[in-house]
Scaffold this active site. Structure first.
Site, PDB file in Angstrom:
ATOM      1  N   ASP A 196      36.616 -41.666   3.517  1.00  0.00           N
ATOM      2  CA  ASP A 196      37.918 -42.186   3.953  1.00  0.00           C
ATOM      3  C   ASP A 196      37.767 -42.756   5.365  1.00  0.00           C
ATOM      4  O   ASP A 196      36.743 -42.543   6.025  1.00  0.00           O
ATOM      5  CB  ASP A 196      38.913 -41.007   3.935  1.00  0.00           C
ATOM      6  CG  ASP A 196      40.349 -41.444   4.181  1.00  0.00           C
ATOM      7  OD1 ASP A 196      40.671 -42.640   4.025  1.00  0.00           O
ATOM      8  OD2 ASP A 196      41.171 -40.558   4.537  1.00  0.00           O
TER       9      ASP A 196
ATOM     10  N   ASP B  26      46.327 -46.232   0.803  1.00  0.00           N
ATOM     11  CA  ASP B  26      47.631 -45.565   0.847  1.00  0.00           C
ATOM     12  C   ASP B  26      48.752 -46.403   0.248  1.00  0.00           C
ATOM     13  O   ASP B  26      49.494 -47.084   0.962  1.00  0.00           O
ATOM     14  CB  ASP B  26      47.960 -45.204   2.300  1.00  0.00           C
ATOM     15  CG  ASP B  26      46.983 -44.190   2.851  1.00  0.00           C
ATOM     16  OD1 ASP B  26      46.204 -43.626   2.054  1.00  0.00           O
ATOM     17  OD2 ASP B  26      46.991 -43.966   4.065  1.00  0.00           O
TER      18      ASP B  26
ATOM     19  N   GLU C 267      36.997 -48.008   7.770  1.00  0.00           N
ATOM     20  CA  GLU C 267      37.153 -49.450   8.064  1.00  0.00           C
ATOM     21  C   GLU C 267      36.460 -49.856   9.365  1.00  0.00           C
ATOM     22  O   GLU C 267      36.083 -51.027   9.472  1.00  0.00           O
ATOM     23  CB  GLU C 267      38.644 -49.796   8.118  1.00  0.00           C
ATOM     24  CG  GLU C 267      39.350 -49.607   6.787  1.00  0.00           C
ATOM     25  CD  GLU C 267      39.553 -48.135   6.416  1.00  0.00           C
ATOM     26  OE1 GLU C 267      39.679 -47.318   7.357  1.00  0.00           O
ATOM     27  OE2 GLU C 267      39.546 -47.821   5.221  1.00  0.00           O
TER      28      GLU C 267
HETATM   29  O1  MIG Z   1      45.254 -40.527   8.123  1.00  0.00           O
HETATM   30  O2  MIG Z   1      42.799 -37.445   4.590  1.00  0.00           O
HETATM   31  O3  MIG Z   1      43.942 -42.904   2.448  1.00  0.00           O
HETATM   32  O4  MIG Z   1      44.026 -40.727   0.727  1.00  0.00           O
HETATM   33  O5  MIG Z   1      44.771 -38.239   1.793  1.00  0.00           O
HETATM   34  C1  MIG Z   1      45.309 -40.245   6.762  1.00  0.00           C
HETATM   35  C2  MIG Z   1      44.172 -37.671   4.565  1.00  0.00           C
HETATM   36  C3  MIG Z   1      43.947 -39.978   6.262  1.00  0.00           C
HETATM   37  C4  MIG Z   1      44.112 -41.447   4.328  1.00  0.00           C
HETATM   38  C5  MIG Z   1      43.699 -41.600   2.909  1.00  0.00           C
HETATM   39  C6  MIG Z   1      44.409 -40.579   2.067  1.00  0.00           C
HETATM   40  C7  MIG Z   1      44.075 -39.197   2.562  1.00  0.00           C
HETATM   41  C8  MIG Z   1      44.483 -39.058   4.032  1.00  0.00           C
HETATM   42  N1  MIG Z   1      43.810 -40.095   4.813  1.00  0.00           N
END
Ligand code: MIG
Length: 730
Positions: free
Chosen positions: A361, A445, A364
C-alpha cells in the site's frame, strides 16, 4: 521494426541516445526476431514493409505513417509531427474517423477516453471520482480502435507524461513527456487481442497465481486483533460462505512499524495463522514503504537501512522524510537491487509466521497527503532526489512512477526466495507498465456509492486492456457505509472481478457478507458460491492471461471489435469469451436494457435463447444479476467448496448448443511444478452435425493427473437435439 506488427520510434534532439533503461520493457531490441522485412530508401521517404504492415518515414518534413494490408493508414503523424522543447518531447497523430481510445492503465470514468486528457503520474488519489486524472497506477499505454483496425501505443517514458485524445485539438491526439528523448512503440492489431499479446511480450505477463487467490478475500481496516480474526474466520465457516483469504491491515504492526507484529494484539501470529490454515484460510499482510524514523530505538529496519544508506536522500545529501502511518518516515530506494534484496529479506518476519501473500500500500509513494505530521508543512518528494545504483543513477522525476513497481518486485522476489515451494500472492496499489509481472492490483480507495460500483467495471476493463489482468475494486466500497441493497449488488458485480475482495475503512460500518440481514446474506452466499463453482473456468482464464496476455474481465469490444455498438458499452462485461454479465448498479432498479451482440445467447438463469444483435429488457430483482452464456459455450464448473484447497466432488461441463471449444487448464494450484510439466489441458469441443450435437475431447496435453472426480455434463437449451458424447470426457 522489431516484429511484423511492432515498430519502435525514437527521437533524440541531441542526435544520440542515452543508454537504455530496462525498467518497463523486458526484451531488448536485439531479442526480437523480425521476419521478412524490406527497406526501401526512396528520395521522399523510407519505406519499411513487413508481412503485416508498411511504414513510411517521410523525410521533409519528417512524418511517420503506417498502413495495414488494405492500405488503411494508422498512427499517422499529424500537425507538428514530433517536436521538443526545454520541457520535454511531444508527438502528434491523427484521430481517424470513428476511432476510440482505451487502456491508459487505471482510470476512472467510463470506457472510451476520446476527448480526454490522461496524465501518467502515480498519485495517492484519495477521494477520487469520475473526474480524477492522476491515479495510483501510471501506465502510458493505450489502444485506438475503429472497425477493421486497431493499434496500440506504448510511450516508453517513466517521466511525467500525458496523452491528449483530441481534447485540445479536434482530430489530433498528442503525447508528451518531460523526458529528453521520445521513445514509443506502435503495435498493430488489427484486433485488441493481438495488440495485447504483443504489448505483454514487450512488458511481460502475469505469472500464474496460487489458485486460492481466485477465491473470496475478506479485508477490513482493520481486523485489529487475533480474537477479531478468529471470530471472523469462524463466522465464514458457520454461515457457510466460501472464503479463502483474510487480509491483515496496518494494525497488526507495532505502532505501524513495517515488519513488526503488535506484541499484545497479535502476540502469537504463528499459532493464529496455523489455526486459520486448518480452517482453509490464507493470510495476506499489508506492507507499507514508509519506515519509521526512529534512531536509537532498536528498530532494526530503520537501523539497518540507515547504516547501509538504503533510504532516499535529497540532492543535498540530507535524508528525505515524509509523514505517514508511523509518523516521521523515510523511504527505501527500491530502484537499487541491493535495497530490494534487503527489503525482501525483511519479509521473513511475515513468512515465518505463515503469511502467504503481501499487500503493498501507499507506494505511489504517499508521503503526507493524509492528516499526518505538521499540517503547515506540505512535503513533496523532491524531483531532483537521486535514486538508483551509483552506476546508473536517475532522479526522482525520472523514476517516481516506478516506486510502486519496484517495491512490488521486491515483494514478489522475496516471496519466491522465502517460500520457494509455493506460489505467493502479491497485491499492489501503485505500479507502472509491466506491473502485471509482479502483482495483482486493486483500485485503491473507492467509496460506498452507486457510481463507484458503476465505474468499477470500466476501470477494471481498461486495466485489462493495459496488460494487467489480475485486478479488483473493494467490494462494498472502502470509504463510507454501504446500504444492504448496494452491498448485494456489489457482491454480484464483485463475483466478476478477477480479484474478488471485500474491504472497508476504519470507522465505517462493518461490511461482511452477513451483516445486512438474511436476504442479503443469501445473495452474497449465492454469488460467492457461483464464483467458486466457476473456478475451473476462471483458473483456465488466468492461465490464458499468463500465457497470452489476454484480460480475464473484458469489455465487449474485445471480442466484437467490428461492432461499433460495443465501443461505449461500459456497463456490460465478458468474463472470458463465454459469459456476459449486465449488472444492476442503481438503487431500486429491477430491469435494464442489455445489448446482445451477433450470435445466439442464453439467459444463465432461465436458459431462454436470444438472437443477437438485439437489445432486450432484462428482469433483475435483487437476487438476480443478468448473466448470459454464448451458444457453443462449454463452461467448466465444479461443485461448491468452502475454500479452494478442498477437492471438489464434481467437474461439471455446462454446455450450450452451438459450435465451440473450451480448454480446461489444471495443475496442483499451488506449487511451481507446473513449470516443469505438472499441468494438463483438456480441450472440449461441441459441434452440430445434422440433427445431432456432438461433445467430445479433441485434445489433451501435459502430464498432470487431476484428482479423481465425477465428470457431469449439464446440457442447456433445446433438448430436442440429441446429444452424443464421444469418447471419455475426462
Ligand atoms: O492511509 O492501511 O488504500 O486499502 O485499508 C490509509 C489502511 C492507508 C489505504 C489503502 C486502504 C488501507 C488503508 N490505507
Amino acid at each position: 521494426m522489431l516484429k511484423d506488427n511492432l515498430v519502435r520510434v525514437q527521437l533524440s534532439p541531441k542526435g544520440e541516445f542515452a543508454a537504455p533503461r530496462p525498467w518497463a520493457v523486458t526484451q531488448s531490441d536485439e531479442a526480437w526476431e523480425a521476419k521478412a522485412i524490406t527497406v526501401e530508401a526512396a528520395e521522399s521517404a523510407i519505406v519499411i514493409k513487413t508481412e503485416q504492415i508498411t511504414v513510411y518515414i517521410y523525410r521533409v518534413p519528417c512524418r511517420i505513417v503506417c498502413f495495414d494490408q488494405l492500405g488503411q493508414s494508422f498512427a499517422e503523424d499529424w500537425g507538428q509531427g514530433m517536436a521538443w522543447s526545454a520541457s520535454g518531447v511531444s508527438a502528434w497523430k491523427r484521430i481517424e474517423a470513428n476511432e476510440h481510445f482505451y487502456g491508459f492503465g487505471e482510470r476512472t470514468g467510463w470506457l472510451d477516453k476520446l476527448a480526454e486528457q490522461k496524465t501518467n503520474w502515480t498519485t495517492d488519489s484519495l477521494d477520487y471520482s469520475s473526474q480524477t486524472d492522476e491515479m495510483y497506477q501510471a501506465i502510458p499505454f493505450f489502444m485506438a480502435l475503429r472497425p477493421q483496425l486497431s493499434y496500440g501505443i506504448f510511450l516508453n517514458s517513466t517521466f511525467w507524461s500525458q496523452f491528449d485524445l483530441g481534447a485540445q485539438q479536434l482530430g489530433i491526439w498528442q503525447m508528451q513527456t518531460q523526458a529528453t528523448e521520445l521513445d514509443y512503440y506502435i503495435i498493430y492489431g488489427p484486433e485488441p487481442a493481438e495488440i495485447l499479446a504483443t504489448y505483454t511480450e514487450l512488458t511481460g505477463r502475469m505469472p500464474l497465481p496460487p489458485k486460492w487467490a481466485l477465491g473470496y478475500h475478506q479485508c477490513r481496516w482493520s481486523y485489529e486483533s487475533e480474537a477479531v480474526v478468529r471470530e471472523l474466520a469462524r463466522e465464514f465457516r458457520q454461515h457457510r460462505i466460501p472464503c479463502d483469504v483474510i487480509h491483515f491491515d496496518i494494525d497488526y504492526m507495532r505502532g505501524y512499524r513495517v515488519f513488526t507484529w503488535h506484541p499484545q494484539r497479535f502476540s502469537n501470529p504463528q499459532a493464529l495463522i496455523a489455526e486459520l490454515a486448518e480452517a482453509g484460510f490464507k493470510v495476506v499482510a499489508i506492507v507499507d514503504p514508509g519506515v519509521k524514523y526512529e534512531p536509537e530505538a532498536n528498530y532494526a529496519v530503520f537501523d539497518q537501512g540507515l547504516a547501509q544508506d538504503y533510504f532516499v536522500r535529497k540532492a543535498d545529501g540530507v535524508l528525505f522524510h515524509g509523514y505517514v502511518w508511523p509518523d516521521k518516515s523515510v523511504f527505501p530506494d527500491f530502484l537499487r537491487p541491493e535495497v530490494r534484496q534487503w527489503w525482501g529479506e525483511q519479509h521473513k518476519s511475515l513468512t515465518e509466521a505463515g503469511v502467504a501473500g503481501i499487500w503493498n500500500d501507499m507506494n505511489e509513494p504517499a508521503i503526507n497527503d493524509r492528516p499526518f505530521g505538521d499540517p503547515g508543512e506540505k512535503i513533496w518528494f523532491p524531483l531532483d532526489a537521486p535514486q538508483g545504483p551509483p552506476e546508473a543513477q536517475a532522479t526522482h522525476a525520472e523514476v517516481h512512477n516506478l516506486y510502486g513497481l519496484n517495491m512490488a518486485q521486491a515483494s514478489y522476489e522475496a516471496m519466491q526466495q522465502l517460500r520457494p515451494q509455493q506460489r505467493s500472492f502479491i497485491l499492489t496499489r501503485s505500479g507502472f507498465a509491466g506491473i502485471q509481472r509482479w502483482a495483482a492490483v486493486w483500485m485503491g480507495d473507492n467509496q460506498s456509492l452507486w457510481d463507484h460500483l458503476e465505474m468499477s467495471l470500466p476501470m477494471l476493463c481498461n486495466m485489462g486492456l493495459s496488460g494487467v489482468p489480475f485486478v479488483g475494486c473493494d467490494i462494498g466500497g472502502f470509504a463510507g457505509n454501504a446500504t444492504a441493497e448496494l452491498f448485494a449488488r456489489w457482491m454480484q458485480v464483485g463475483m466478476l472481478y478477477p480479484l474478488m475482495r471485500g474491504h472497508s475503512a476504519m470507522t465505517t460500518a462493518r461490511h461482511e457478507p452477513w451483516v445486512f440481514g438474511d436476504r442479503v446474506e443469501r445473495i452474497c452466499r449465492e454469488y460467492i458460491e457461483l464464483r467458486y463453482r466457476l473456478l475451473p473456468y476462471l483458473y483456465s482464464l488466468f492461465w490464458q492471461a499468463a500465457t497470452t496476455g489476454a484480460p480475464i474481465l473484458r469489455p465487449l469490444l474485445y471480442h466484437y471489435p467490428q461492432d461499433a455498438q460495443t465501443y461505449n458499452l461500459y456497463d456490460q462485461v465478458l468474463l472470458g469469451p463465454s459469459l456476459m454479465a449486465a449488472p444492476i448498479y442503481r438503487p431500486g432498479v429491477e430491469h435494464r436494457a442489455v445489448y446482445l451482440p451477433a450470435g445466439t445467447w442464453y439467459d444463465w438463469w432461465t436458459d431462454q435463447p436470444y438472437e443477437g444483435p438485439i437489445h432486450i429488457l432484462a428482469s433483475a430483482p435483487l437476487e438476480r444479476m443478468p448473466l448470459y452464456a454464448k451458444a457453443g459455450a462449454i463452461i467448466p464448473m465444479q461443485s461448491v467448496v468452502q475454500s479452494v484447497e478442498q477437492a471438489p466432488e464434481q467437474l461439471i461441463l455446462r454446455v450450450y448448443p452451438g459450435t465451440g471449444e473450451q480448454t480446461l487448464y489444471e495443475d496442483d494450484g499451488q506449487s511451481f511444478d507446473y513449470q516443469t510439466g505438472a499441468w494438463c489441458t483438456t480441450t472440449y469441443q461441441i459441434r452440430e452435425q445434422g440433427e445431432q450435437l456432438i461433445l467430445e475431447v479433441v485434445d489433451k496435453q501435459g502430464n498432470w493427473t487431476p484428482p479423481l472426480r465425477e465428470v457431469c455434463v449439464e446440457f442447456k437449451g433445446n433438448l430436442g437435439q440429441l446429444l452424443t458424447l464421444h469418447t471419455d470426457l475426462r
